[in-house]
Design an enzyme around this catalytic site. Structure first.
Site, PDB file in Angstrom:
ATOM      1  N   GLU A  75       0.729  -0.994   0.315  1.00  0.00           N
ATOM      2  CA  GLU A  75       0.655   0.177  -0.416  1.00  0.00           C
ATOM      3  C   GLU A  75       1.069   1.169  -0.035  1.00  0.00           C
ATOM      4  O   GLU A  75       1.061   1.512   0.856  1.00  0.00           O
ATOM      5  CB  GLU A  75      -0.865   0.034   1.288  1.00  0.00           C
ATOM      6  CG  GLU A  75      -2.008  -1.546   1.283  1.00  0.00           C
ATOM      7  CD  GLU A  75      -2.747  -0.072   1.867  1.00  0.00           C
ATOM      8  OE1 GLU A  75      -3.993  -1.273   1.222  1.00  0.00           O
ATOM      9  OE2 GLU A  75      -2.771  -0.207   2.769  1.00  0.00           O
ATOM     10  N   SER A 131      -6.288   3.651  -3.110  1.00  0.00           N
ATOM     11  CA  SER A 131      -7.779   4.011  -4.074  1.00  0.00           C
ATOM     12  C   SER A 131      -7.924   3.151  -5.290  1.00  0.00           C
ATOM     13  O   SER A 131      -8.143   3.637  -6.546  1.00  0.00           O
ATOM     14  CB  SER A 131      -7.290   5.380  -4.769  1.00  0.00           C
ATOM     15  OG  SER A 131      -6.799   6.603  -4.011  1.00  0.00           O
TER      16      SER A 131
HETATM   17  C1  PEP Z   1      -7.233   1.263   2.733  1.00  0.00           C
HETATM   18  O1  PEP Z   1      -7.425   1.916   3.568  1.00  0.00           O
HETATM   19  O2  PEP Z   1      -5.921   0.210   3.325  1.00  0.00           O
HETATM   20  C2  PEP Z   1      -6.925   2.545   1.246  1.00  0.00           C
HETATM   21  C3  PEP Z   1      -5.627   1.504   0.593  1.00  0.00           C
HETATM   22  O3  PEP Z   1      -7.650   2.852   1.305  1.00  0.00           O
HETATM   23  P1  PEP Z   1      -8.182   3.302   0.234  1.00  0.00           P
HETATM   24  O4  PEP Z   1      -8.562   1.963  -1.524  1.00  0.00           O
HETATM   25  O5  PEP Z   1      -9.672   4.851   0.191  1.00  0.00           O
HETATM   26  O6  PEP Z   1      -7.423   3.906  -0.405  1.00  0.00           O
END
Ligand code: PEP
Length: 248
Positions: free
Chosen positions: A165, A206
């Site tokens: 991430e 996202s």
């Molecule tokens: C997350 O909370 O791990 C995440 C990836 O959030 P988002 O998809 O909103 O970026």
């Protein structure tokens, strides 16, 4: 082969009514069992979610305490999560690292207690925008992995789940390109050694129904950890259907 997995991270959103509505709307519309699906509601709704999930959807927590039990006001242990029917738990989400000061050491301890309790830990790793600009992405991710490997051993790390991430992509609307994601996922798999061939490595940041198909087409992307878009049952279901394209 690695069955794709799509995980809904609700963060601090939802209500008792939302739990009922979400599982009712998502449950019937999922692709076949070739795609694994999980939801991570806030702690207080976990037992309700397990009751609504009906076996098809795994339920997990967004965090846990690194201690087994004791005088840790406000904390929730791995055994408690397992007791209410959780199958998995996220450790080291960047919001925990950034907003609550969780360092690699504490994240490693959380990974260890989760695994010891029979939960599948989902270890989040990823670089900030500044670290990427300095060319440090792979070094940061390898450091975050090493901290856990030093604590539990490389084989135990590979038995967990990893979520790449990039911090700059979380909740920002900005997504890593499939090539950027693939580069980091391949490096993570290489760092895990031979056992890493079986490790599920998710991408998070996202993800939405438009960008999911191209991300899932990257060979080392085994699914997604979805924040914002997971709150909309229709969008979440669409992402799960995109994952069915890479199901073995
Ligand atoms: C997350 O909370 O791990 C995440 C990836 O959030 P988002 O998809 O909103 O970026």
């Amino acid at each position: 082969m690695r069955a794709p997995l799509v995980v809904a991270n609700w963060k601090m959103h939802g209500s008792a009514r939302f739990v009922d509505a979400w599982f009712a709307q998502v449950g019937d519309r999922l692709p076949g069992p070739g795609v694994r699906v999980a939801a991570l509601p806030p702690f207080v709704y976990l037992a309700q979610a397990v009751a609504r999930a009906g076996g098809r959807i795994l339920v997990g927590a967004q965090d846990l305490c690194e201690h087994a039990e004791g005088a840790y006001t406000g904390e929730v242990s791995a055994a408690m999560l397992a007791d209410v029917g959780c199958a998995l738990v996220v450790v080291g989400h960047s919001e925990r690292r950034r907003l609550y000061g969780e360092d690699d050491r504490r994240v490693a301890a959380k990974f260890a207690v989760a695994q010891a309790a029979g939960l599948l830990p989902v270890l989040c790793v990823g670089e900030t925008a500044e670290e990427r600009a300095r060319g440090e992405t792979l070094a940061v991710v390898r450091r975050q992995l090493s901290a856990v490997a030093e604590r539990v051993g490389g084989k135990a790390l590979a038995r967990g789940l990893i979520a790449y991430e990039p911090v700059w992509a979380i909740g920002s609307g900005e997504t890593a390109t499939p090539a950027q994601a693939q580069e980091v996922h391949a490096a993570i798999r290489a760092a895990l050694g031979p056992a890493g061939e079986r490790t599920t490595i998710l991408y998070g940041g996202s993800v939405n129904p438009d960008n999911a198909p191209a991300l899932f087409a990257a060979p080392d992307v085994d699914g997604a950890l979805v924040g914002g878009a997971s709150l909309d049952p229709a969008q979440f279901v669409a992402i799960c259907h995109a994952a069915s394209e890479i199901a073995p």
